[in-house]
Design a protein around this motif. Structure first.
Motif, mmCIF file in Angstrom:
data_model
loop_
_atom_site.group_PDB
_atom_site.id
_atom_site.type_symbol
_atom_site.label_atom_id
_atom_site.label_comp_id
_atom_site.label_asym_id
_atom_site.label_seq_id
_atom_site.Cartn_x
_atom_site.Cartn_y
_atom_site.Cartn_z
ATOM 1 N N PRO A 23 0.805 -1.225 0.000
ATOM 2 C CA PRO A 23 0.000 0.000 0.000
ATOM 3 C C PRO A 23 0.837 1.274 0.000
ATOM 4 C CG PRO A 23 -0.963 -1.608 1.485
ATOM 5 C CD PRO A 23 0.347 -2.185 1.022
ATOM 6 N N PHE A 24 1.900 1.323 0.811
ATOM 7 C CA PHE A 24 2.718 2.532 0.871
ATOM 8 C C PHE A 24 3.406 2.794 -0.465
ATOM 9 C CE2 PHE A 24 6.884 4.547 1.667
ATOM 10 C CZ PHE A 24 6.449 5.760 2.185
ATOM 11 N N ARG B 145 9.374 8.394 -4.812
ATOM 12 C CA ARG B 145 10.093 7.127 -4.698
ATOM 13 C C ARG B 145 10.022 6.642 -3.250
ATOM 14 N NH1 ARG B 145 14.343 9.067 -5.478
ATOM 15 N NH2 ARG B 145 15.438 8.904 -3.478
ATOM 16 N N ALA B 146 9.528 5.443 -3.058
ATOM 17 C CA ALA B 146 9.340 4.892 -1.719
ATOM 18 C C ALA B 146 10.507 3.997 -1.330
ATOM 19 C CB ALA B 146 8.045 4.084 -1.655
ATOM 20 N N SER B 147 10.868 4.051 -0.043
ATOM 21 C CA SER B 147 11.834 3.104 0.504
ATOM 22 C C SER B 147 11.436 2.787 1.939
ATOM 23 C CB SER B 147 13.265 3.655 0.455
ATOM 24 O OG SER B 147 13.383 4.824 1.241
ATOM 25 N N ILE B 148 11.679 1.538 2.337
ATOM 26 C CA ILE B 148 11.288 1.064 3.662
ATOM 27 C C ILE B 148 12.489 0.370 4.288
ATOM 28 C CG2 ILE B 148 9.694 -0.391 4.976
ATOM 29 C CD1 ILE B 148 7.779 -0.214 2.561
ATOM 30 N N ARG C 17 7.065 -5.738 14.341
ATOM 31 C CA ARG C 17 7.839 -5.353 13.166
ATOM 32 C C ARG C 17 7.870 -3.827 13.121
ATOM 33 N NH1 ARG C 17 8.331 -9.240 9.114
ATOM 34 N NH2 ARG C 17 8.502 -7.505 7.633
ATOM 35 N N LEU C 18 9.052 -3.240 13.313
ATOM 36 C CA LEU C 18 9.216 -1.791 13.296
ATOM 37 C C LEU C 18 9.936 -1.381 12.020
ATOM 38 C CD1 LEU C 18 9.117 1.028 14.588
ATOM 39 C CD2 LEU C 18 11.213 0.442 15.826
ATOM 40 N N ASN C 19 9.310 -0.491 11.255
ATOM 41 C CA ASN C 19 9.868 -0.044 9.979
ATOM 42 C C ASN C 19 9.854 1.475 9.876
ATOM 43 O OD1 ASN C 19 10.237 -2.613 8.223
ATOM 44 N ND2 ASN C 19 8.181 -2.847 9.079
ATOM 45 N N GLU C 20 10.872 1.998 9.201
ATOM 46 C CA GLU C 20 10.941 3.421 8.886
ATOM 47 C C GLU C 20 10.645 3.598 7.401
ATOM 48 O OE1 GLU C 20 14.401 4.605 12.162
ATOM 49 O OE2 GLU C 20 14.917 4.365 10.037
ATOM 50 N N TYR C 21 9.754 4.538 7.090
ATOM 51 C CA TYR C 21 9.314 4.755 5.714
ATOM 52 C C TYR C 21 9.823 6.112 5.216
ATOM 53 C CZ TYR C 21 6.024 0.827 5.894
ATOM 54 O OH TYR C 21 5.461 -0.421 5.970
#
Length: 258
Positions: free
Chosen positions: A100-101, A111-114, A144-148
């Motif tokens: 989705p992100f 441009r997306a990065s995770i 689950r910890l993620n930085e977007y």
């Protein structure tokens, strides 16, 4: 209004009000540089410290951004929208092969990065345990910890909680979860998302949140606590999204029951 107008107020607020009016009217556009503190002080007949206080007030309102060694600039009005309903639609994003992100950022030309920060088995906080129906006294969930990021700019912190009984022995314990992402793996466990609930609050960020999001002083965050429900009405996943409020928006379309 010109920069020399206004009276009957504290000098710093008089300067801030005049500059704010120029910004809201469009006379000072996003990216424009403000007059220096020395110039503001000269125009308003005040001390330089008074002009500095006015700039601080505008910074706290997230209208301007000081750049060390370059000056103070009118902030760009960029907003990253997190769609409500269709971001979980299998038809909307699953068929694209994007999360989705990533799909939301593609829609907005970004441009997306995770980056996965942590994947661990933990005892959940109370609000998560209450929604998943698990214990806070044992390591009953995987976190689950993620930085977007969007175009290398940090935009949200995302923490997902899933029952350990669903995650154990699956790719949910790994950074790469495979086709369909997290919801694809949960469907493998028999949880097909049919409904969801988002609980949205505004608050001031924690120190770590403000540091990652590069939030100016005074800028709040949007805290979205999402719960996914499966075909049997069972909650099976809780995710907390933390966004900078000045850079994010939420869009929902809903039916009205008769």
């Amino acid at each position: 209004m010109t920069l020399s107008e206004g009276a009957g107020q504290l000098p710093s607020r008089r300067i801030a009000d005049a500059v704010r009016e120029l910004i809201t009217s469009g006379e000072l556009a996003p990216g424009d540089k403000l007059p220096s503190e020395r110039e503001l002080a000269r125009r308003f007949g005040t001390a330089r410290n008074t002009a500095r206080e006015a700039v601080r007030l505008l910074t706290e309102e997230a209208l301007v951004t000081p750049v060390h060694g370059k000056g103070v600039f009118v902030r760009e009005k960029q907003r990253l929208f997190r769609w409500g309903n269709d971001r979980y639609s299998r038809k909307t994003y699953r068929e694209t092969g994007l999360t989705p992100f990533r799909l939301e950022m593609k829609r907005q030309g970004k441009r997306a990065s995770i980056q996965a920060v942590a994947i661990d088995r933990v005892a959940p906080p109370y609000d998560v345990a209450e929604r998943l129906g698990v214990s806070t006294d044992e390591e009953s969930v995987i976190r689950r910890l993620n930085e977007y990021h969007a175009d290398d700019e940090p935009v949200q912190l995302v923490t997902t909680y899933i029952r350990w009984s669903d995650a154990e022995g699956t790719l949910l314990t790994e950074p790469k979860t495979g086709p369909g992402g997290i919801h694809g793996r949960l469907e493998d466990k028999g949880h097909v998302m049919t409904t969801g609930r988002d609980e949205i609050t505004a608050r001031m960020p924690t120190h770590n949140e403000a540091q990652f999001l590069q939030a100016p002083s005074g800028v709040p965050v949007l805290d979205v606590l999402h719960t996914s429900f499966d075909q049997d009405g069972e909650p099976f996943e809780v995710t907390r999204f933390v966004h900078r409020a000045d850079r994010s928006g939420l869009v929902y379309t809903f039916d009205v029951e008769p």
